[in-house]
Scaffold this active site. Structure first.
Site, PDB file in Angstrom:
ATOM      1  N   CYS A   2       2.514 -58.570 107.753  1.00  0.00           N
ATOM      2  CA  CYS A   2       3.919 -58.798 107.455  1.00  0.00           C
ATOM      3  C   CYS A   2       4.076 -59.967 106.497  1.00  0.00           C
ATOM      4  O   CYS A   2       3.146 -60.742 106.277  1.00  0.00           O
ATOM      5  CB  CYS A   2       4.688 -59.126 108.734  1.00  0.00           C
ATOM      6  SG  CYS A   2       4.496 -57.855 110.000  1.00  0.00           S
ATOM      7  N   GLY A  28       4.103 -55.742 103.449  1.00  0.00           N
ATOM      8  CA  GLY A  28       4.617 -54.778 104.417  1.00  0.00           C
ATOM      9  C   GLY A  28       5.657 -53.888 103.774  1.00  0.00           C
ATOM     10  O   GLY A  28       6.586 -54.396 103.147  1.00  0.00           O
ATOM     11  N   ASN A 129       4.681 -63.147 111.406  1.00  0.00           N
ATOM     12  CA  ASN A 129       3.519 -62.522 110.773  1.00  0.00           C
ATOM     13  C   ASN A 129       2.301 -62.882 111.608  1.00  0.00           C
ATOM     14  O   ASN A 129       2.028 -64.058 111.823  1.00  0.00           O
ATOM     15  CB  ASN A 129       3.382 -63.054 109.334  1.00  0.00           C
ATOM     16  CG  ASN A 129       2.106 -62.618 108.639  1.00  0.00           C
ATOM     17  OD1 ASN A 129       1.615 -63.290 107.751  1.00  0.00           O
ATOM     18  ND2 ASN A 129       1.548 -61.484 109.027  1.00  0.00           N
ATOM     19  N   GLY A 130       1.567 -61.862 112.050  1.00  0.00           N
ATOM     20  CA  GLY A 130       0.384 -62.116 112.865  1.00  0.00           C
ATOM     21  C   GLY A 130       0.384 -61.218 114.072  1.00  0.00           C
ATOM     22  O   GLY A 130       1.213 -60.307 114.188  1.00  0.00           O
ATOM     23  N   TYR A 269      -8.381 -59.427  99.665  1.00  0.00           N
ATOM     24  CA  TYR A 269      -7.547 -58.272  99.360  1.00  0.00           C
ATOM     25  C   TYR A 269      -6.053 -58.515  99.510  1.00  0.00           C
ATOM     26  O   TYR A 269      -5.268 -58.097  98.669  1.00  0.00           O
ATOM     27  CB  TYR A 269      -7.950 -57.092 100.267  1.00  0.00           C
ATOM     28  CG  TYR A 269      -6.981 -55.939 100.220  1.00  0.00           C
ATOM     29  CD1 TYR A 269      -6.963 -55.068  99.133  1.00  0.00           C
ATOM     30  CD2 TYR A 269      -6.058 -55.727 101.235  1.00  0.00           C
ATOM     31  CE1 TYR A 269      -6.055 -54.013  99.066  1.00  0.00           C
ATOM     32  CE2 TYR A 269      -5.146 -54.678 101.179  1.00  0.00           C
ATOM     33  CZ  TYR A 269      -5.149 -53.827 100.091  1.00  0.00           C
ATOM     34  OH  TYR A 269      -4.264 -52.800 100.027  1.00  0.00           O
TER      35      TYR A 269
END
Ligand code: SF4
Length: 493
Positions: A2, A28, A129-130, A269
């Site tokens: 995210c 996302g 996020n996570g 990436y």
């Protein structure tokens, strides 16, 4: 995976969050949401405020002139979700937003964020996020205590922990809640007049603070600051909880851990190459990965070609180090979304050609070094190698700018299950045979870490678990495949 963004003290808060999310779209693409806070009463679904009574039909009345959280969220891309009309329903000078790719919880609107709640510490909106490794344990415990959940997202667990905390105010309740969470979180939490930003003690996911005139912003990546013209102040440090109030940032708490575990895959990436992540520019790091790869796996060849876009910067590094010319021998169609519907097999099977098309003139008769960031299942690499050979490539030497991906991620990246990862069960030679390349070389773990860290930084500053199998943290066996849980336990002893 995210992206989160927040800004406080700007009259165009929601519009700036929209732009921030636009820049973070790569993190996302399933859903997008923005929450703002103001004293304006706006008729909008999901608005949250302090109830001061109820109508005859039982509907709660929010006291006029008191802070309300406004929320707009939907499945889809940021640009599609947010119309002018939607943004106009997000008044106020502070707002937070979220783009989501599902890791915990499925891909559906109920799991979209920010999550808003009216708590006994006031109305809040939270974007995360996570992935919490003890999310399932906490959910079970809270459920047994009577908590009712509206989503499958582990972020909702944090909301419940805040609401149930005995701490006297929101700040201490947040710290109390986070002290019970284990795993990866980079969080922005909106409350009337303030935003809290927090990063877990291992610092898996990035989070940075920026300034735009008198406003303070917080973002997953610096590329969002570039878009809105904000300057980066600093990272939210691992384990830090900061309160953003007025025009300043105050450290509210510092959690400690024995080490950091910054996700190295952000550099391989995930993050945008124009971002500075964990203090380093991503494009430069990827070039260093490529240069190191050239030193570790040299080959006689005529041209270095990246798999776009993920292999571009590593290929530049490889070409520079090896002296072999770089060419864009594969052209990517940037307009392919998930909406492409493949016509009947009878017409033809498009496969990888929908996304990538070779430039015959740059390929025919050449010995090619083909660079990509990783091989997951191997099927795409196999198709690309085959396609290059069909277009006349004499040799295809595949080079990968990270080590073999042998395990899943439990900290917020949606990697497939172990059994789907070709490197979990095949040797490098077996993978080479499968993808039908003339040779195959992966960047070593040492080479990867060396390329990203400064000389004086500890060797274990980065998480490399999906490559090395050394998982820094887990205690939620529900989240693990049985074999992994055992590996983790033995790795920790
Ligand atoms: Fe990143 Fe891999 Fe660690 Fe997950 S397991 S945090 S993807 S390095």
């Amino acid at each position: 995976m995210c992206g989160v963004f927040g800004i406080l003290n700007h009259r165009d808060a929601a519009n700036l969050v929209y732009l921030g999310l636009y820049a973070l779209q790569h993190r996302g693409q399933e859903s997008a949401g923005i929450a703002s806070v103001s004293n304006e009463s706006i008729l909008s679904e999901g608005n949250i405020g302090e109830a001061c009574g109820s109508t005859g039909t039982g509907e709660q009345i929010i006291a006029p002139g008191t802070p309300q959280i406004h929320i707009e969220k939907e499945m889809g891309y940021v640009a599609d979700v947010f119309t002018h009309e939607r943004l106009s329903r997000l008044p106020g000078d502070c707002a937070v937003g979220h783009v989501r790719y599902s890791t915990a919880g499925g891909s559906m609107l109920c799991n979209a964020q920010p999550i808003v709640a009216a708590t006994n510490k006031g109305p809040i909106a939270i974007a995360h996020n996570g992935n919490l490794v003890n999310g399932a344990d906490l959910r079970r415990r809270l459920g047994n205590e009577g908590a009712i959940f509206n989503s499958m997202s582990d972020t909702e667990v944090i909301v419940h922990l805040i609401a149930r905390s005995k701490a006297p105010d929101l700040e201490r309740a947040l710290i109390d809640a986070l002290s019970q969470c284990s795993g990866a979180y980079s969080i922005v939490l909106l409350a009337p007049g303030r935003i809290f930003a927090a990063r877990d003690p291992y610092g898996w996911r990035p989070l940075v603070l920026g300034r735009l005139d008198d406003a303070i912003a917080v973002s997953s990546e610096t590329c969002a600051f570039d878009l809105i013209g904000a300057e980066t102040i600093r990272e939210v440090r691992a384990g830090e909880v900061v309160a953003i109030e007025g025009g300043r940032v105050r450290v509210a708490h510092q959690f400690r851990s024995e080490r950091e575990a910054r996700c190295i895959f952000e550099h391989v990436y995930f993050a945008r190459p124009d971002s500075v992540v964990f203090g380093k520019n991503v494009a430069e790091t990827r070039k260093r990965f490529g240069a190191q790869l050239a030193r570790e796996h040299p080959v006689d060849a005529d041209v270095v070609i990246p798999v776009p876009d993920s292999g571009v910067f590593a290929a530049l590094g490889y070409a520079h180090e090896s002296g072999i010319p770089f060419e864009f021998g594969l052209v990517r169609n940037h307009y392919v979304g998930r909406t492409f519907i493949e016509p009947k097999q009878a017409i033809r099977h498009f496969g990888v050609k929908v996304k990538l098309n070779p430039v015959r003139e740059l390929i025919a008769g050449k010995r090619i070094v083909l660079i990509d960031d990783s091989i997951v299942r191997g099927t795409t690499s196999k198709k690309i190698v085959k396609m290059l050979k069909q277009y006349g490539a004499k040799e295809v030497h595949m080079r990968i700018s990270s080590p073999p991906t042998t395990g899943p991620c439990y900290y917020g990246i949606d990697t497939p299950q172990r059994r789907e990862l070709i490197a979990s069960s095949s040797s490098i030679e077996q993978i080479r045979e499968f993808i039908e390349a003339d040779s195959l070389g992966y960047l070593s773990e040492e080479g990867m870490v060396q390329a990203v860290r400064n000389g004086d930084e500890p060797a274990n500053l980065y998480c490399t678990a999906c490559f090395s199998g050394r998982y820094p943290l887990t205690n939620d066996t529900d989240a693990c495949e049985p074999g992994v849980a055992r590996t983790l336990l033995s790795a920790q002893t």
